[in-house]
Motif scaffolding. Structure first.
Motif, PDB file in Angstrom:
ATOM      1  N   LEU A  11       0.820  -1.203   0.000  1.00  0.00           N
ATOM      2  CA  LEU A  11       0.000   0.000   0.000  1.00  0.00           C
ATOM      3  C   LEU A  11       0.858   1.258   0.000  1.00  0.00           C
ATOM      4  CD1 LEU A  11      -2.800   1.199   0.039  1.00  0.00           C
ATOM      5  CD2 LEU A  11      -2.791   1.028   2.529  1.00  0.00           C
ATOM      6  N   ARG A  56      -7.784  -5.090  -6.004  1.00  0.00           N
ATOM      7  CA  ARG A  56      -6.790  -5.698  -5.121  1.00  0.00           C
ATOM      8  C   ARG A  56      -6.807  -7.201  -5.309  1.00  0.00           C
ATOM      9  NH1 ARG A  56      -5.476  -8.029  -0.466  1.00  0.00           N
ATOM     10  NH2 ARG A  56      -4.116  -7.035   1.019  1.00  0.00           N
ATOM     11  N   TYR A  96      -2.139  -4.256  -6.054  1.00  0.00           N
ATOM     12  CA  TYR A  96      -3.091  -3.149  -5.986  1.00  0.00           C
ATOM     13  C   TYR A  96      -3.021  -2.449  -7.325  1.00  0.00           C
ATOM     14  CZ  TYR A  96      -3.190  -3.585  -0.915  1.00  0.00           C
ATOM     15  OH  TYR A  96      -3.342  -4.053   0.366  1.00  0.00           O
TER      16      TYR A  96
END
Length: 152
Positions: A11, A56, A96
């Protein structure tokens, strides 16, 4: 603990926009690309009013990534395999993706952003190791063993 730490790193890198650009992808409607990625196990986590989609994936290796050894051809690889030295390898993927199409709903190569992290856990002989690589939707990276992976 390792899984949550890896997700946090993914992330963080994703939010800072770190990607490499060596692989070109064809222009396609964002709906078609989301449908393709969902078939590969991705799940959509956000759909913004401007058309941007965030997807994701976290789990076993999927056909969303293809790899090659040395100068061979790129192809999907299994999530479990036996290394040449007899050790067991488990291959996983965390990804992601941010898809930001133009006003026409078409997703061009430069409107794809994100990160793929491929991790190989090796077990055998009473020891285990963990190694990984990262790349963007248009990039690729290589393990020290010579295994190169990229987004499919």
């Amino acid at each position: 603990m390792i899984k949550s730490s890896a997700a946090l790193i993914v992330l963080l890198v994703f939010l800072t926009g770190c990607v490499s650009s060596s692989v070109n992808r064809p222009d396609v409607s964002v709906d078609e690309e989301v449908a393709r990625l969902k078939q590969l196990g991705f799940r959509q986590v956000t759909r913004r009013s401007d058309g941007t989609r965030i997807l994701r994936y976290s789990g076993r290796m999927t056909r969303a990534v293809e790899c090659r050894q040395g100068s061979g051809s790129f192809a999907p690889i299994p999530s479990r395999r036996r290394a040449a030295n007899g050790q067991s390898e488990t291959i996983s993927l965390d990804a992601y993706l941010k898809l930001s199409p133009g006003a026409d709903g078409v997703l061009s190569n430069h409107e794809r952003d994100g990160i793929y992290i491929v991790t190989i856990k090796t077990r055998g002989g009473g020891a285990s190791s963990l190694r990984g690589i990262k790349f963007g939707p248009r990039g690729q990276d290589t393990f020290r063993s010579g295994l190169t992976c990229r987004a499919a």
